[in-house]
Design an enzyme around this catalytic site. Structure first.
Site, short mmCIF file in Angstrom:
data_model
loop_
_atom_site.label_atom_id
_atom_site.label_comp_id
_atom_site.label_asym_id
_atom_site.label_seq_id
_atom_site.Cartn_x
_atom_site.Cartn_y
_atom_site.Cartn_z
N ASN A 158 -11.43 24.60 -9.14
CA ASN A 158 -11.24 26.04 -9.07
C ASN A 158 -10.99 26.39 -7.60
O ASN A 158 -11.89 26.26 -6.77
CB ASN A 158 -12.49 26.76 -9.60
N ASP A 160 -15.40 20.67 -10.56
CA ASP A 160 -16.27 20.50 -11.73
C ASP A 160 -16.13 19.07 -12.25
O ASP A 160 -15.03 18.50 -12.28
CB ASP A 160 -15.88 21.48 -12.83
N ARG A 187 -14.13 24.60 -5.75
CA ARG A 187 -15.27 24.08 -6.51
C ARG A 187 -14.74 23.03 -7.47
O ARG A 187 -13.83 23.31 -8.26
CB ARG A 187 -15.95 25.21 -7.29
N GLY A 228 -15.68 31.72 -8.37
CA GLY A 228 -16.37 33.00 -8.52
C GLY A 228 -17.40 33.23 -7.42
O GLY A 228 -18.00 32.29 -6.90
N GLU A 253 -11.94 19.62 -13.39
CA GLU A 253 -10.94 20.53 -12.85
C GLU A 253 -11.40 21.04 -11.49
O GLU A 253 -12.55 20.85 -11.09
CB GLU A 253 -10.70 21.72 -13.79
N TYR A 301 -20.89 34.28 -16.72
CA TYR A 301 -20.89 35.52 -15.95
C TYR A 301 -21.93 36.55 -16.36
O TYR A 301 -22.25 37.45 -15.59
CB TYR A 301 -19.50 36.17 -16.01
N GLU A 355 -8.73 37.44 -16.13
CA GLU A 355 -9.98 37.33 -15.38
C GLU A 355 -10.19 38.49 -14.41
O GLU A 355 -10.98 38.39 -13.47
CB GLU A 355 -10.01 36.00 -14.63
N SER A 401 -12.21 30.34 -16.50
CA SER A 401 -13.39 31.02 -17.06
C SER A 401 -13.62 30.70 -18.53
O SER A 401 -14.18 31.49 -19.27
CB SER A 401 -13.27 32.54 -16.87
#
Length: 303
Positions: free
Chosen positions: A267, A252, A250, A271, A265, A211, A17, A145
């Site tokens: 993060n 999800d 974050r 990002g 999950e 992205y 990443e 990602s």
């Protein structure tokens, strides 16, 4: 902004990443500089972490993505150096980087997750397809990602999807499909921000959709009924706290057609690109990208 001292924005690194991290890092660096913070790019792929001490950095804004940056390795090294950093500590970072162990902890705490199975070379792939139903998502446990992820739609395709995910990790998960929509909830300094509904134009929310594509639709406010929104935010906070996260993350989650919420999950270094979701949620709360970066920087800690 003198109270922040000299800040290293850790970006790049050597994970798969790297490209995304450099984009996130460039945005964070620009925002901090615009706010008057003495911020500097620091790429651990180009110089050793010991240079943080040698060059007199007071703290680290960690925006590395993937292994080394998010899996507890970097966090342990920074603690050994005595350099404060943003984001979760060693334990939470390591757990959240591992989707399988994240699921085990949430399940143990009684939080809702999609049904899943671990795969290996000797798995009865037909039996797993029958048990979970189709479609099935197949994922490497420690990649982010959507790297190495496959959506299996036809019977007999699970083995090939496993082989693809196995290129990235020895632990591979087959996960039940939940079809009521994909959402995310940013948590910053133990506060849950407005949820976002993600509607990709692609088959699922893959690397390009995250992205680079401009046809992914993000709805913030997400359109959830007020009581469901409140429930989703509360569940995101529970998920964050159970895993020992701190600073920012974050969370999800998925929803089924009946309104059930299923955690997916966390993060721990979300990002921060132009397409990223945490800045979008912050804007919905009247927080600019620059002010968001300061809010995250305010959460630095040692150990």
């Amino acid at each position: 902004m003198k109270q922040y001292g000299k800040v290293a924005v850790l970006m790049g690194g050597g994970s798969s990443e790297r490209e995304v991290s450099l984009m996130s890092g460039a945005g964070v660096l620009s925002a901090l500089l615009a706010k008057g913070v003495d911020a500097h790019k620091f790429d651990p792929a180009e110089k050793p972490l010991a240079a943080l001490k040698e060059e007199g950095f007071s703290s680290v804004f960690n925006i590395l993505h993937g292994p080394f940056g998010e899996d507890g390795t970097l966090q342990g090294a920074l603690e050994a150096l005595g350099v404060p950093y943003t984001g979760s500590g060693v334990m939470a970072s390591a757990i959240c980087m591992d989707k399988w162990r994240t699921k085990l902890l949430w399940k143990g705490a009684g939080l809702p997750i999609p049904a899943f199975e671990l795969l290996n070379d000797d798995s009865d792939f037909a039996a797993v397809e029958a048990k979970l139903g189709l479609p099935i998502f197949v994922k490497p446990s420690t990649e982010g990602s959507s790297i190495g992820v496959t959506k299996v739609k036809q019977a007999g395709e699970l083995r090939a999807a496993y082989d693809e995910a196995r290129k990235y990790d020895r632990i591979v998960i087959a996960e039940q499909f939940i079809g009521g929509g994909e959402y995310t909830c940013a948590v910053i300094d133990d506060v849950a921000y407005p949820t976002i509904k993600i509607e990709p134009a692609t088959e699922y929310y893959d690397y390009q959709a995250k992205y680079f594509r401009d046809d992914t639709v993000y709805r913030c406010p997400s359109g959830l009924a007020p009581e469901v929104e409140a429930r989703a935010r509360d569940l995101a906070l529970q998920a964050f706290r159970v895993l020992g996260c701190r600073g920012w993350s974050r969370v999800d989650f998925l929803m089924d057609e009946a309104g059930g919420i299923y955690l997916l999950e966390v993060n721990t270094n979300p990002g921060m690109t132009s397409h990223s979701l945490v800045p979008m949620a912050a804007r919905a709360e009247g927080v600019s990208y620059e002010d968001l970066c300061l809010k995250v920087l305010d959460t630095v800690h040692v150990g």
